[in-house]
Enzyme design. Structure first.
Site, short mmCIF file in Angstrom:
data_model
loop_
_atom_site.label_atom_id
_atom_site.label_comp_id
_atom_site.label_asym_id
_atom_site.label_seq_id
_atom_site.Cartn_x
_atom_site.Cartn_y
_atom_site.Cartn_z
N GLN A 1 0.84 -1.19 0.00
CA GLN A 1 0.00 0.00 0.00
C GLN A 1 0.89 1.25 0.00
O GLN A 1 1.12 1.86 1.03
CB GLN A 1 -0.88 -0.03 1.26
N PHE A 2 1.38 1.63 -1.17
CA PHE A 2 2.28 2.78 -1.26
C PHE A 2 1.61 4.07 -0.83
O PHE A 2 2.26 5.02 -0.39
CB PHE A 2 2.89 2.91 -2.66
N THR A 3 0.28 4.14 -0.90
CA THR A 3 -0.42 5.37 -0.54
C THR A 3 -0.37 5.68 0.95
O THR A 3 -0.72 6.79 1.36
CB THR A 3 -1.89 5.33 -1.01
#
Length: 150
Positions: free
Chosen positions: A78-80
């Site tokens: 989950q890069f966000t």
């Protein structure tokens, strides 16, 4: 390294219409990686995850860990989680590690969590467009950043 842990009674990950992960009682772990993350961050976080007492005991008090209840886990990249929203209304993801750094750390995280938990870990697929379906139990949602240990 930043994680969001959600205690779930069920969770699944679907990619392009195919269910690739599915658990009942356990944890959904969203994992965000930055460039300066190391295996030390991984070891600290996975130890924290497996020992965090967020499951109910016989008196419905949060005294048990995922290990204690023999629960399962799904890890989703989950890069966000490292979004910066300081300027304007469009988040910046500049802090998130690029795939050449993030993928090996993501894979090591999964292996270490599996070792610490003593069972296989289900996952999404790094970089894929995933549909994550959960039934958050409690709700219990905890955010942990390995850079804020003290």
């Amino acid at each position: 390294m930043k994680i969001v842990i959600q205690r779930v009674t069920k969770a699944s990950v679907t990619i392009e219409g195919e269910k690739v992960a599915n658990i009942a009682n356990g944890l959904l772990v969203l994992l965000g990686i930055v460039n300066d993350d190391t295996t030390d961050d991984i070891k600290w976080l996975t130890n924290k995850i497996v020992n965090l007492r967020i499951f109910g005991d016989e008196n419905d008090v949060m005294n048990k860990s995922i290990k204690d209840i023999n629960g399962d886990a799904i890890v989703v990249s989950q890069f966000t989680l490292h979004a910066s929203t300081k300027k304007g209304n469009r988040p910046s993801y500049i802090k998130a590690a690029k795939p050449d750094v993030a993928i090996p750390l993501y894979e090591t995280f999964i292996q270490q969590l599996s070792t610490d938990l003593g069972k296989a870990i289900q996952t999404g697929q790094f970089g894929a467009d995933m549909k994550v379906d959960i039934l958050n139990d409690g709700p219990v949602t905890i955010i942990i950043d390995s850079k804020n240990r003290e």
